[in-house]
Design a protein around this motif. Structure first.
Motif, PDB file in Angstrom:
ATOM      1  N   LEU A   1      20.865 -13.646  71.504  1.00 28.73           N
ATOM      2  CA  LEU A   1      21.605 -12.414  71.742  1.00 28.73           C
ATOM      3  C   LEU A   1      22.947 -12.488  71.025  1.00 28.73           C
ATOM      4  O   LEU A   1      23.346 -13.553  70.549  1.00 28.73           O
ATOM      5  N   ASP A   2      23.644 -11.356  70.963  1.00 27.62           N
ATOM      6  CA  ASP A   2      24.968 -11.364  70.331  1.00 27.62           C
ATOM      7  C   ASP A   2      25.932 -12.292  71.058  1.00 27.62           C
ATOM      8  O   ASP A   2      26.714 -13.002  70.442  1.00 27.62           O
ATOM      9  N   GLU A   3      25.868 -12.273  72.377  1.00 25.72           N
ATOM     10  CA  GLU A   3      26.735 -13.105  73.203  1.00 25.72           C
ATOM     11  C   GLU A   3      25.904 -14.183  73.896  1.00 25.72           C
ATOM     12  O   GLU A   3      24.779 -13.927  74.303  1.00 25.72           O
ATOM     13  N   PRO A   4      26.470 -15.370  74.073  1.00 33.86           N
ATOM     14  CA  PRO A   4      25.725 -16.401  74.806  1.00 33.86           C
ATOM     15  C   PRO A   4      25.610 -16.033  76.286  1.00 33.86           C
ATOM     16  O   PRO A   4      26.417 -15.268  76.813  1.00 33.86           O
ATOM     17  N   VAL A   5      24.614 -16.576  76.932  1.00 37.53           N
ATOM     18  CA  VAL A   5      24.458 -16.428  78.373  1.00 37.53           C
ATOM     19  C   VAL A   5      25.267 -17.551  79.004  1.00 37.53           C
ATOM     20  O   VAL A   5      25.066 -18.721  78.686  1.00 37.53           O
TER      21      VAL A   5
ATOM     22  N   GLY B   1      20.178 -21.031  95.802  1.00 34.88           N
ATOM     23  CA  GLY B   1      20.338 -19.783  95.060  1.00 34.88           C
ATOM     24  C   GLY B   1      20.174 -19.948  93.568  1.00 34.88           C
ATOM     25  O   GLY B   1      19.184 -20.486  93.091  1.00 34.88           O
ATOM     26  N   ASP B   2      21.197 -19.530  92.831  1.00 33.98           N
ATOM     27  CA  ASP B   2      21.101 -19.420  91.375  1.00 33.98           C
ATOM     28  C   ASP B   2      21.057 -20.746  90.622  1.00 33.98           C
ATOM     29  O   ASP B   2      20.519 -20.812  89.525  1.00 33.98           O
ATOM     30  N   VAL B   3      21.662 -21.789  91.176  1.00 28.11           N
ATOM     31  CA  VAL B   3      21.737 -23.070  90.469  1.00 28.11           C
ATOM     32  C   VAL B   3      21.286 -24.190  91.403  1.00 28.11           C
ATOM     33  O   VAL B   3      21.800 -24.333  92.504  1.00 28.11           O
TER      34      VAL B   3
ATOM     35  N   PHE C   1      17.178 -11.731  85.772  1.00 29.45           N
ATOM     36  CA  PHE C   1      16.619 -11.601  84.424  1.00 29.45           C
ATOM     37  C   PHE C   1      15.647 -12.706  84.063  1.00 29.45           C
ATOM     38  O   PHE C   1      15.029 -12.678  83.011  1.00 29.45           O
ATOM     39  N   GLY C   2      15.543 -13.723  84.920  1.00 23.26           N
ATOM     40  CA  GLY C   2      14.606 -14.798  84.631  1.00 23.26           C
ATOM     41  C   GLY C   2      15.067 -16.129  85.165  1.00 23.26           C
ATOM     42  O   GLY C   2      16.078 -16.228  85.857  1.00 23.26           O
ATOM     43  N   GLN C   3      14.283 -17.147  84.849  1.00 18.56           N
ATOM     44  CA  GLN C   3      14.542 -18.504  85.294  1.00 18.56           C
ATOM     45  C   GLN C   3      14.514 -19.439  84.107  1.00 18.56           C
ATOM     46  O   GLN C   3      13.813 -19.189  83.124  1.00 18.56           O
ATOM     47  N   ALA C   4      15.256 -20.523  84.226  1.00 16.96           N
ATOM     48  CA  ALA C   4      15.240 -21.549  83.181  1.00 16.96           C
ATOM     49  C   ALA C   4      15.370 -22.914  83.831  1.00 16.96           C
ATOM     50  O   ALA C   4      16.053 -23.072  84.849  1.00 16.96           O
ATOM     51  N   HIS C   5      14.696 -23.874  83.239  1.00 14.06           N
ATOM     52  CA  HIS C   5      14.767 -25.258  83.716  1.00 14.06           C
ATOM     53  C   HIS C   5      15.187 -26.114  82.525  1.00 14.06           C
ATOM     54  O   HIS C   5      14.558 -26.097  81.480  1.00 14.06           O
TER      55      HIS C   5
END
Length: 112
Positions: free
Chosen positions: A15-19, A39-41, A66-70
């Motif tokens: 994306l233009d900006e990092p997450v 929760g989130d982390v 918006f999704g999950q990441a591991h």
């Protein structure tokens, strides 16, 4: 020093900006030894060798609407990074670097 309680991590995902994710430094520190977070982390060490000692990999799981990441990160590098942050701002001294009154005034101003 500007935000001694927090760890900021940015991911470039096309994306233009990092997450960017911001979470407590203590969460990462505790997560090296045992599962931590709600929760989130969520952070936890890989299974250790015989004797139950934490392993060499730190798992970091992030979730949002918006999704999950591991992610997996080497515990040694994370420990070295944390050690440097604690040299700059020791545990228990974080409030020496934060103007709590100014922060509260900012929040109140934004709420009105």
């Amino acid at each position: 020093r500007e935000d001694p309680y927090a760890i900021r991590i940015a991911f470039h995902v096309g994306l233009d900006e990092p997450v960017e994710w911001i979470f407590a430094r203590d969460l990462l520190s505790t997560g090296i030894e045992t599962r931590e977070g709600l929760g989130d982390v969520t952070v936890w060490p890989s299974a250790g060798s015989e004797g139950g000692a934490p392993g060499s990999v730190l798992n970091i799981e992030l979730s949002s609407p918006f999704g999950q990441a591991h992610f997996e990160a080497p515990v040694k590098e994370i420990s070295d990074f944390l050690r440097k942050t604690y040299q700059i701002v020791p545990a228990g001294k974080e409030s020496d670097h934060v103007d709590v009154e100014a922060e509260l005034n900012d929040l109140l101003r934004q709420a009105s």
